[in-house]
Write a protein that holds these residues in place. Structure first.
Motif, PDB file in Angstrom:
ATOM      1  N   THR A   1      20.354 -44.169  16.911  1.00  0.00           N
ATOM      2  CA  THR A   1      21.679 -44.443  17.282  1.00  0.00           C
ATOM      3  C   THR A   1      21.827 -45.837  17.864  1.00  0.00           C
TER       4      THR A   1
ATOM      5  N   VAL B   1      18.391 -43.953  24.646  1.00  0.00           N
ATOM      6  CA  VAL B   1      19.204 -43.229  23.731  1.00  0.00           C
ATOM      7  C   VAL B   1      19.075 -43.564  22.060  1.00  0.00           C
TER       8      VAL B   1
ATOM      9  N   GLY C   1      18.103 -40.640  19.702  1.00  0.00           N
ATOM     10  CA  GLY C   1      19.028 -39.657  19.615  1.00  0.00           C
ATOM     11  C   GLY C   1      19.039 -38.526  20.556  1.00  0.00           C
ATOM     12  N   ALA C   2      19.942 -37.692  20.439  1.00  0.00           N
ATOM     13  CA  ALA C   2      19.936 -36.420  21.593  1.00  0.00           C
ATOM     14  C   ALA C   2      19.059 -35.480  21.284  1.00  0.00           C
ATOM     15  N   MET C   3      18.616 -34.835  22.223  1.00  0.00           N
ATOM     16  CA  MET C   3      17.696 -33.883  21.914  1.00  0.00           C
ATOM     17  C   MET C   3      18.381 -32.705  21.071  1.00  0.00           C
TER      18      MET C   3
ATOM     19  N   PHE D   1      16.688 -34.089  18.449  1.00  0.00           N
ATOM     20  CA  PHE D   1      16.500 -35.019  17.438  1.00  0.00           C
ATOM     21  C   PHE D   1      15.269 -36.323  18.015  1.00  0.00           C
ATOM     22  N   ARG D   2      14.921 -36.705  17.078  1.00  0.00           N
ATOM     23  CA  ARG D   2      13.668 -37.934  17.660  1.00  0.00           C
ATOM     24  C   ARG D   2      13.635 -39.062  16.369  1.00  0.00           C
TER      25      ARG D   2
ATOM     26  N   MET E   1       6.802 -38.876  23.140  1.00  0.00           N
ATOM     27  CA  MET E   1       7.802 -40.133  23.837  1.00  0.00           C
ATOM     28  C   MET E   1       7.964 -39.444  25.225  1.00  0.00           C
ATOM     29  N   VAL E   2       7.886 -40.015  26.313  1.00  0.00           N
ATOM     30  CA  VAL E   2       8.127 -39.686  27.736  1.00  0.00           C
ATOM     31  C   VAL E   2       9.157 -40.376  28.336  1.00  0.00           C
ATOM     32  N   TYR E   3      10.257 -39.674  28.834  1.00  0.00           N
ATOM     33  CA  TYR E   3      11.506 -40.167  29.266  1.00  0.00           C
ATOM     34  C   TYR E   3      11.285 -40.086  30.863  1.00  0.00           C
TER      35      TYR E   3
END
Lengths: 299, 392
Positions: free
Chosen positions: A16, A49, A52-54, A56-57, A63-65
């Motif tokens: 995105t 961001v 994409g929103a969960m 989605f990846r 990947m750790v936010y």
């Protein structure tokens, strides 16, 4: 010598990010160089961001936010937690923007590098807080207009020079430090390969131009990042365990060519462009001096 | 038959919780020193240096980083631990939410200390009460033994698949942290039977890459995930009671579940307290009982989840109650008081008073609690500051 870019794609289509986003290319090349056995930690940033929103990846690696200031500490914890379990062959990569690195995350970065964890810290430098809408960061260069350094009646563009985190990492004697940009992907991949050979902390600052925040047409991203190097606004260098190499193999151009290609500098008059030119020259001379000093020391 | 190697010794509260972490077989520790927590992490560092504890200790540059590092290591599947106090806990506040939101069953020790200004290092529960809404379970211990055992029970409760929420285990500054008491060191084999190794279902795995904490949208699952945390906190009530009971049976201890009742069976009046003030209150209860006053004590162990049902059960035949808080919610009263009043609302209508005591480590004396009991017996309701000097 040509370096091949790995064919493996760990970044899937369907993110995105904005059109022409430099940060997406930075991640794509970094992961190509790192390979599948990689864990990425991202703080608050565009890259929080972009996937994409969960649920989605867009990345095919864990990947750790984390919160904005937590990149340095989170990669420390990931590295040690994985090592405890014998997973020493995982690459642990912090991937943070310039706000999360030069400003709020600087303390955590410095701590992680000082402690010597075997981690990569990638700073993707788009020279502003682009995720919140183009505000000034410590890494924003002199002269740039941002939404918090606006040019109105007061011409309140950024009056201070860029805080250069890679230089700070050299001062801290981090075993591997480099700058790179997406205009030279072979150089970028080669530097990550060099970094992989170093056991300990690695810091790479990648210039990732931002069409949205720098106000240029999205198709110009590669061109702008090449101009950044050619104008010496963003010199490419490498610091490997005490040795310093400055990349001089490009066609130099005047800083005004770089500045005039982006509307964030549109307001600058000739005197102000002179200021930038003077800064760029001084810094270039300083880097030449470093090359001399560091090669003498190690000779 | 395993040989049991429990033995009694004398140690400070901070040493006791360090042994608690060791017995819980934590593999990763990250902490930043702050008075009065410091001796916990010094003790752990020395255990590692002397090969008494097989764990990695990372000395970070701030409390925010300490909890971020512990967050990340736990996410790889390793049982992780940290400890802090006061300003350090406030500095962690953002990460507290991150840990609970990520559903990581981390246990952290907090030595309750006042928040400045003015600077003050003494006992005061305002630091943890400030963290009430972070999604962490909260336990307040009354003795060094309880502080040690709570670390072990804490991991067992936090790691229960019905719960999967982090837990804060509290000691009052200096009163427990730096004061030596007899403590029974638990047998490691028995603890291993009680507390199995961490088996985290969602952890970093390159064979199964996932996003941990990706962004969510108003019509995504965000609201449902927050509700699930509340549901899990509610489920934790049963888990806490079960696991505490199991521990009591294995180790011949007598911890209450969410609350501990003292002489409440025939009580007309009740004192409610949390942490070490309860010890003084218990002494006063005995003293007043000798004088013929039917008074009892409810010691709140778990502030989160809050023991609403226990409180309703305990107060149903009580004439009046006094809630003693070592913290204050500015603009209202003590935090425990407001929880109690909200538990009673519409169900039990008795006078309940709020007593603010021991702020910034001010001594809480027997006569202070006697004064409180006197006020409760007169069935008044109000907010009272105890032992406040007249400032001219």
């Amino acid at each position: 010598m040509p370096t091949s870019i790995p064919k493996e794609e760990l970044m899937a289509p369907g993110h995105t990010a904005c059109h022409g986003c430099g940060a997406t290319l930075a991640m794509r090349y970094v992961l190509k160089a790192m390979g599948q056995k990689t864990v990425v930690s991202v703080p608050a940033s565009c890259w929080a961001v972009i996937p994409g929103a969960m649920p989605f990846r867009t990345l095919d690696v864990p990947m750790v936010y984390t919160p904005f200031a937590a990149t340095g500490a989170s990669i420390s914890g990931l590295r040690e937690g994985l090592d405890i379990q014998g997973k020493t062959d995982y690459n642990v990569v912090g991937f943070a923007g310039d706000g999360g690195t030069a400003d709020i995350g600087l303390q955590g970065l410095s701590g992680a590098m000082e402690r010597g964890h075997n981690v990569f810290y990638i700073m993707y430098d788009n020279e502003g807080y682009m995720n919140t809408g183009v505000q000034r960061s410590g890494s924003t260069p002199y002269g740039a207009r941002t939404t918090t350094t606006p040019v109105g009646k007061e011409r309140d563009f950024k009056k201070e020079n860029k805080k250069i985190v890679a230089d700070m990492m050299i001062a801290q004697n981090v075993p591997y430090v480099a700058t790179a940009t997406i205009a030279y992907p072979e150089d970028l991949i080669r530097k990550i390969d060099h970094a992989k050979a170093v056991h300990g902390p690695k810091f790479i600052q990648i210039l990732a131009p931002c069409p949205t925040g720098w106000y240029y047409p999205p198709e110009k991203t590669i061109e702008i990042s090449r101009l950044a190097v050619q104008s010496r606004m963003f010199p490419l260098y490498e610091f490997i365990q005490g040795k310093f190499y400055l990349n001089k193999s490009f066609k130099p151009i005047d800083v005004s060519e770089y500045v005039k290609a982006q509307d964030r500098f549109k307001h600058l008059n000739d005197d102000e462009i002179d200021n930038l030119r003077e800064y760029v020259n001084e810094r270039w001379n300083q880097l030449l001096e470093w090359e001399k000093i560091y090669s003498e020391q190690k000779a | 038959m395993k040989s049991v190697t429990e033995f009694k010794t004398i140690m400070t509260g901070n040493d006791a919780v360090a042994y608690g972490a060791k017995l819980a077989r934590v593999k990763f520790i990250s902490a930043y020193p702050i008075t009065p927590q410091t001796t916990i992490v010094e003790k752990l560092a020395s255990m590692i240096a002397n090969d008494e504890l097989d764990a990695k200790y990372v000395e970070v540059e701030s409390e925010h980083s300490a909890l971020a590092a512990v967050f990340a290591s736990e996410l790889t599947g390793v049982r992780s631990y940290t400890a802090t106090s006061s300003h350090g806990l406030l500095y962690m506040h953002e990460m507290l939410h991150w840990v609970s939101g990520q559903r990581l069953p981390i246990v952290m020790s907090v030595v309750n200390r006042a928040i400045g200004p003015p600077w003050n290092i003494w006992a005061d529960q305002s630091d943890t009460i400030n963290q009430r809404d972070t999604g962490w379970m909260q336990v307040y211990s009354e003795s060094n033994q309880e502080a040690m055992d709570t670390i072990i029970m804490g991991y067992k409760i936090a790691e229960n698949s019905e719960v999967m929420l982090p837990l804060m285990s509290m000691e009052d500054a200096f009163i427990l942290s730096h004061t030596s008491e007899p403590v029974t060191l638990r047998d490691q084999d028995l603890i291993n039977d009680y507390l199995p190794d961490l088996d985290l279902k969602f952890r970093i795995d390159i064979g199964n890459p996932m996003g941990y904490g990706s962004y969510d949208t108003p019509d995504g699952t965000f609201m449902e995930l927050k509700k699930d945390m509340v549901d899990s906190m509610n489920k934790a009530v049963r888990v806490i009671k079960d696991e505490t009971e199991k521990f009591n049976q294995m180790f011949d201890t007598n911890y209450g579940g969410l609350v501990e009742r003292y002489r409440m069976d025939d009580a007309d009046y009740a004192l409610i307290a949390m942490g070490t003030v309860a010890s003084t209150a218990r002494f006063v209860v005995d003293k007043l009982r000798e004088k013929g006053l039917n008074i009892g004590l409810i010691r709140i162990r778990y502030f989160r989840p809050f023991p609403y049902d226990d409180i309703l059960e305990d107060l149903k035949n009580i004439k009046a109650a006094g809630v003693i808080d070592r913290s204050v919610s500015f603009g209202y009263a003590g935090a425990t008081y407001s929880e109690i009043v909200s538990a009673l609302y519409g169900k039990i209508n008795i006078p309940v008073s709020s007593f603010i005591v021991g702020i910034g480590g001010r001594d809480v004396r027997v006569e202070d609690i006697e004064k409180i009991a006197d006020t409760v017996r007169n069935e008044s309701s109000g907010v009272y500051w105890i032992n406040v000097k007249k400032v001219i």
